[in-house]
Design a protein around this motif. Structure first.
Motif, short mmCIF file in Angstrom:
data_model
loop_
_atom_site.label_atom_id
_atom_site.label_comp_id
_atom_site.label_asym_id
_atom_site.label_seq_id
_atom_site.Cartn_x
_atom_site.Cartn_y
_atom_site.Cartn_z
N LEU A 48 4.48 101.81 71.32
CA LEU A 48 4.98 102.87 70.78
C LEU A 48 4.98 102.46 69.23
O LEU A 48 5.98 101.43 68.81
CB LEU A 48 6.00 103.47 71.07
CG LEU A 48 5.97 104.48 72.34
CD1 LEU A 48 7.66 105.04 72.81
CD2 LEU A 48 4.94 105.78 71.96
N PRO A 49 4.55 103.23 68.22
CA PRO A 49 4.80 102.83 66.76
C PRO A 49 6.16 103.47 66.21
O PRO A 49 6.67 104.10 66.81
CB PRO A 49 3.57 103.56 65.94
CG PRO A 49 3.24 104.75 66.88
CD PRO A 49 3.71 104.31 68.33
N PRO A 51 8.59 105.65 64.26
CA PRO A 51 8.42 106.95 63.80
C PRO A 51 8.64 106.69 62.34
O PRO A 51 9.52 106.13 61.75
CB PRO A 51 9.66 107.50 64.36
CG PRO A 51 10.11 106.85 65.55
CD PRO A 51 9.83 105.27 65.33
N VAL A 52 7.74 107.88 61.62
CA VAL A 52 7.70 107.69 60.34
C VAL A 52 7.66 109.21 59.82
O VAL A 52 7.59 109.93 60.81
CB VAL A 52 6.55 107.02 59.60
CG1 VAL A 52 6.69 105.59 59.66
CG2 VAL A 52 5.07 107.54 60.31
N ASP A 54 5.51 111.33 58.76
CA ASP A 54 4.39 112.30 59.56
C ASP A 54 4.01 111.97 61.00
O ASP A 54 3.13 112.52 61.37
CB ASP A 54 3.20 112.12 58.63
CG ASP A 54 2.66 110.66 58.69
OD1 ASP A 54 3.22 109.67 58.91
OD2 ASP A 54 1.59 110.35 58.06
N SER A 55 5.01 111.27 61.69
CA SER A 55 4.88 111.14 63.04
C SER A 55 4.83 112.43 63.76
O SER A 55 5.59 113.29 63.54
CB SER A 55 6.13 110.28 63.53
OG SER A 55 5.84 108.91 63.25
N VAL A 58 6.19 114.27 70.24
CA VAL A 58 5.66 113.33 71.49
C VAL A 58 6.50 113.84 72.82
O VAL A 58 7.54 113.93 72.79
CB VAL A 58 5.84 111.97 71.11
CG1 VAL A 58 5.95 111.06 72.45
CG2 VAL A 58 4.93 111.39 70.00
N LYS A 82 10.02 113.16 71.64
CA LYS A 82 10.41 112.88 70.25
C LYS A 82 10.14 114.44 69.44
O LYS A 82 8.84 114.75 69.60
CB LYS A 82 9.65 111.56 69.50
CG LYS A 82 10.20 111.17 68.11
CD LYS A 82 9.57 110.18 67.63
CE LYS A 82 8.23 110.57 66.91
NZ LYS A 82 8.18 111.46 65.71
N ALA A 84 9.05 116.03 65.75
CA ALA A 84 7.97 115.79 64.70
C ALA A 84 8.69 115.13 63.75
O ALA A 84 10.18 115.28 63.47
CB ALA A 84 7.22 116.97 64.39
N ALA A 86 10.33 111.67 61.32
CA ALA A 86 11.03 110.14 61.47
C ALA A 86 12.31 110.40 62.55
O ALA A 86 12.80 109.30 62.76
CB ALA A 86 11.54 109.80 60.31
N TYR A 89 12.64 108.13 69.11
CA TYR A 89 12.24 108.40 70.65
C TYR A 89 13.42 108.48 71.22
O TYR A 89 14.56 107.93 71.20
CB TYR A 89 11.40 107.31 70.97
CG TYR A 89 9.98 107.19 70.46
CD1 TYR A 89 8.88 108.08 70.43
CD2 TYR A 89 9.90 106.18 69.42
CE1 TYR A 89 7.66 107.77 69.78
CE2 TYR A 89 8.75 105.90 68.95
CZ TYR A 89 7.82 106.84 69.02
OH TYR A 89 6.59 106.72 68.45
N GLU A 124 0.90 115.33 72.21
CA GLU A 124 1.38 115.07 71.10
C GLU A 124 1.16 116.18 70.15
O GLU A 124 0.22 117.30 70.40
CB GLU A 124 0.82 113.80 70.44
CG GLU A 124 1.25 112.37 71.41
CD GLU A 124 0.70 111.12 70.61
OE1 GLU A 124 -0.02 111.39 69.78
OE2 GLU A 124 1.28 110.19 71.44
#
Length: 248
Positions: A48-49, A51-52, A54-55, A58, A82, A84, A86, A89, A124
């Motif tokens: 998993l990346p 969160p930023v 514009d994530s 999820v 998650k 939307a 930042a 998770y 997503e």
């Protein structure tokens, strides 16, 4: 005639259930595995990346082999959600100690008993955002969430919990791995109704026996918690121990 049918049934049980299970168990024993909970690796797998801003929202479902000898037979599954942006998770597991439904007990994409997780399903973006309230409601109303409400076999266990959420939110369109032992355990001892995906039907008896016929799940036969079957939507065999074996 009766004896002939019995011999055929026993031969089918051996070939379809016991032989694959035994073969996978032998393969499992050839690899090294952590011998204790404390020695196992529970760190993030890096799937998993971070969160930023514009994530997307999820909803993920993960599965990883369980610890020690049980890993030859079964997977442990869990939910990751998650909002939307930042937002962090959130991971939800059901476990056999303390508070059974555990939030953020481990990294969202963490290894389970040293075993690498695999992504079972990913919803997503807008689709996930629309389903998140229903998923959260299904987590909250899980009936086996008190201490003592856990049984490794035939359930209710970690996979019974994730299957409950999927059944309450069939729009997820998810089929758990056939090695998610306990996924066919229901509140009712005898269950006859829709499959968890809502795309077919299921009959289950105490999580020990049953049959599922649905577009998402395919054909699954459950004997003593072991599942064998066929996936027509994404052509694959389903075998005890091995799980899902893609045909293409």
């Amino acid at each position: 005639m009766f004896m002939r049918l019995m011999r055929l049934a026993l031969a089918a049980f051996f070939l379809v259930f016991l032989l694959p299970l035994g073969a996978h168990a032998l393969m499992w024993m050839t690899h090294e595995h952590p011998q204790s909970w404390s020695r196992a690796d529970w760190t993030s797998s890096g799937l998993l990346p971070a969160p930023v801003a514009d994530s997307p929202a999820v909803i993920h479902i993960y599965a990883a082999r369980t610890g020690r000898w049980k890993g030859a037979v079964a997977h442990h599954t869990w939910l990751v959600v998650k909002e939307a942006g930042a937002a962090p998770y959130e991971r939800y597991d059901k476990v056999g100690w303390g508070s059974p439904v555990r939030r953020d007990g481990w990294a969202a994409d963490g290894r389970w008993y040293g075993n690498m997780p695999e992504l079972v399903a990913a919803i997503e973006g807008e689709a996930a955002a629309a389903l998140l309230p229903a998923v959260r409601a299904a987590i909250a109303d899980y009936p086996f969430r008190e201490q003592g409400h856990y049984r490794v076999w035939p359930g209710p266990n970690s996979n019974s919990f994730v299957a409950h959420v999927i059944a309450r939110v069939p729009q997820l369109g998810v089929a758990l791995p056939p090695t998610a032992l306990g996924k066919d355990y229901h509140v009712e001892m005898v269950y006859a109704g829709f499959a968890p995906s809502g795309t077919g039907f299921q009959f289950a008896l105490g999580g020990l026996f049953g049959i599922t016929l649905a577009w998402v799940e395919g054909l699954e036969i459950n004997l003593f918690g072991l599942v064998a079957g066929l996936d027509l939507r994404r052509p694959a065999l389903k075998l005890p121990g091995f799980g899902r074996l893609a045909l293409v």
